[in-house]
Write a protein that holds these residues in place. Structure first.
Motif, PDB file in Angstrom:
ATOM      1  N   ARG A 293       0.783  -1.319  -0.011  1.00 48.49           N
ATOM      2  CA  ARG A 293       0.028   0.149   0.083  1.00 48.49           C
ATOM      3  C   ARG A 293       0.912   1.350   0.119  1.00 48.49           C
ATOM      4  N   ILE A 294       1.884   1.085   0.652  1.00 44.24           N
ATOM      5  CA  ILE A 294       2.906   2.321   0.951  1.00 44.24           C
ATOM      6  C   ILE A 294       3.366   2.528  -0.343  1.00 44.24           C
ATOM      7  N   GLU A 295       3.946   1.311  -1.026  1.00 42.56           N
ATOM      8  CA  GLU A 295       4.381   1.506  -2.300  1.00 42.56           C
ATOM      9  C   GLU A 295       3.403   2.127  -3.444  1.00 42.56           C
ATOM     10  N   GLU A 296       2.107   1.796  -3.338  1.00 42.80           N
ATOM     11  CA  GLU A 296       1.107   2.002  -4.340  1.00 42.80           C
ATOM     12  C   GLU A 296       0.914   3.566  -4.073  1.00 42.80           C
ATOM     13  N   ILE A 297       0.830   4.170  -2.856  1.00 40.63           N
ATOM     14  CA  ILE A 297       0.744   5.566  -2.718  1.00 40.63           C
ATOM     15  C   ILE A 297       1.829   6.325  -3.060  1.00 40.63           C
ATOM     16  N   SER A 298       3.093   5.773  -2.948  1.00 42.99           N
ATOM     17  CA  SER A 298       4.346   6.559  -3.521  1.00 42.99           C
ATOM     18  C   SER A 298       4.202   6.490  -5.118  1.00 42.99           C
ATOM     19  N   ILE A 299       3.589   5.886  -5.667  1.00 46.12           N
ATOM     20  CA  ILE A 299       3.539   6.029  -7.340  1.00 46.12           C
ATOM     21  C   ILE A 299       2.355   6.354  -7.847  1.00 46.12           C
ATOM     22  N   THR A 300       1.328   6.819  -6.921  1.00 47.67           N
ATOM     23  CA  THR A 300       0.199   7.369  -7.684  1.00 47.67           C
ATOM     24  C   THR A 300      -0.179   8.525  -7.084  1.00 47.67           C
ATOM     25  N   ASP A 301      -1.073   9.211  -7.735  1.00 47.47           N
ATOM     26  CA  ASP A 301      -1.487  10.678  -7.397  1.00 47.47           C
ATOM     27  C   ASP A 301      -2.566  10.577  -6.358  1.00 47.47           C
ATOM     28  N   GLY A 302      -2.519  11.095  -5.579  1.00 45.43           N
ATOM     29  CA  GLY A 302      -3.771  11.339  -4.597  1.00 45.43           C
ATOM     30  C   GLY A 302      -4.761  11.779  -4.910  1.00 45.43           C
ATOM     31  N   LEU A 303      -4.909  12.656  -6.069  1.00 44.99           N
ATOM     32  CA  LEU A 303      -6.025  13.499  -6.415  1.00 44.99           C
ATOM     33  C   LEU A 303      -6.693  12.481  -7.520  1.00 44.99           C
ATOM     34  N   THR A 304      -5.991  12.320  -8.489  1.00 47.29           N
ATOM     35  CA  THR A 304      -6.409  11.482  -9.630  1.00 47.29           C
ATOM     36  C   THR A 304      -6.436   9.856  -9.499  1.00 47.29           C
TER      37      THR A 304
END
Length: 349
Positions: A293-304
């Motif tokens: 999940r942390i990895e996913e958050i680090s490579i995705t934009d929180g808004l889009t």
């Protein structure tokens, strides 16, 4: 004729078992023949040996408690006890194992010598043994060898103590082992399958993370937790590895009973029998859902919720190289949103 004879100690029937003459310090022991005197005194100096004029006299004094015992060769004393003292005296202890005794006659009496020799030569060894046994046969009183009983009893008790100690150690080890197994069962994600991937054993921790009970999992195929996002190539490589007797390691996305997902870092190894044949597979897993999940958050934009520049920088070289290997065309799409900054600011507030 020369024979080997044993020297025995004779006592009354009421005397206790004598394990060693060393316990007869100060006792009076009678003897008849001077031939034993030096041997007796040399071997047992603590005993008072007293000479008697005849075997009959010595046995009578033993019977009357004037002497504790009498020593004499077995053939002689055995015959005398059998004849007159079978109800009062007994053979208690062997003193010397082999004393030579002889039958002799005058050298001048050649006729007698010839008769004796012919007579002895005519008797078989078996008959000689029978004659000797008949001559000396007496009823030995059955005595309890307390020394042997003590030794055997001590050994038996020692064995019991050792067995008890070992059993206690084994019980302690079993208790500790059960604790360790319980800890593993509750905290480690483990499972075992047969050769076809059907589940044969699972841990409580595995049940907890997957949402299934043991009854729901055992007997079912491992495909029950397979997530559709996982590529077939991953499982193909996994099975190719473990069926060759090797251990496969990698990350797997699994499906819970409630259709949610979780990630594990798995190590799957084959199990062998004594003939080194594969009989099943065992998997140990570590829950890495939070890490993914942390990895996913680090490579995705929180808004889009789309991949960001970091992911693009990491993935772009692999995409280019893959297209080159497959000789495929690669296209890029750039989009520019006017005034997107205003949407971004409004979303944050």
């Amino acid at each position: 004729m020369v024979l080997g004879a044993k020297v025995k100690l004779v006592t009354k029937l009421d005397k206790t078992f004598i394990s060693s003459l060393k316990f007869l310090d100060g006792k009076k022991i009678a003897y008849v023949d001077e031939i034993y005197k030096e041997m007796l005194i040399k071997k047992y100096p603590q005993i008072e040996f007293i000479k008697v004029d005849s075997l009959k006299e010595g046995l009578n004094k033993v019977n009357n408690d004037d002497f504790f015992g009498l020593v004499e060769i077995l053939p002689v004393v055995g015959h005398e006890i059998q004849k007159d003292f079978s109800n009062s005296l007994k053979i208690s202890k062997e003193i010397f194992n082999n004393i030579n005794i002889s039958i002799a006659s005058s050298r001048n009496n050649l006729i007698l010598n010839d008769i004796v020799n012919k007579l002895l030569n005519s008797i078989t060894n078996e008959n000689k043994e029978k004659m000797l046994n008949n001559w000396i046969s007496i009823n030995y009183e059955k005595e309890i060898n307390y020394e042997k009983v003590l030794i055997i009893g001590s050994v038996f008790i020692l064995v019991l103590i050792i067995i008890s100690f070992k059993n206690r150690q084994i019980n302690n080890l079993n208790t500790q082992m059960k604790k360790y197994i319980d800890i593993v069962d509750k905290n480690i994600l483990t499972s075992s399958t047969d050769l076809d991937g059907n589940i044969t054993k699972v841990s409580e921790a595995f049940c907890e993370i997957s949402g299934y009970t043991k009854d729901e999992l055992i007997g079912r195929n491992h495909r029950i937790i397979r997530h559709p996002d996982m590529n077939d190539s991953t499982y193909k490589h996994l099975w190719e590895t473990i069926t060759r007797g090797k251990t496969w390691k990698g990350e797997i996305k699994n499906l819970k009973k409630n259709k949610e997902h979780y990630w594990v870092e798995a190590s799957i190894s084959p199990m062998f029998n004594k003939n080194k044949e594969i009989i099943g597979y065992t998997a140990i897993r570590v829950d890495i859902t939070d890490k993914k999940r942390i990895e996913e958050i680090s490579i995705t934009d929180g808004l889009t919720n789309i991949y960001n520049r970091r992911y693009f920088d990491d993935a772009f070289p692999n995409i280019i190289n893959n297209a080159k290997r497959k000789d495929e065309l690669l296209a890029f799409l750039f989009m520019d949103f006017d005034h997107f900054k205003q949407y971004n600011l409004n979303f944050r507030t």
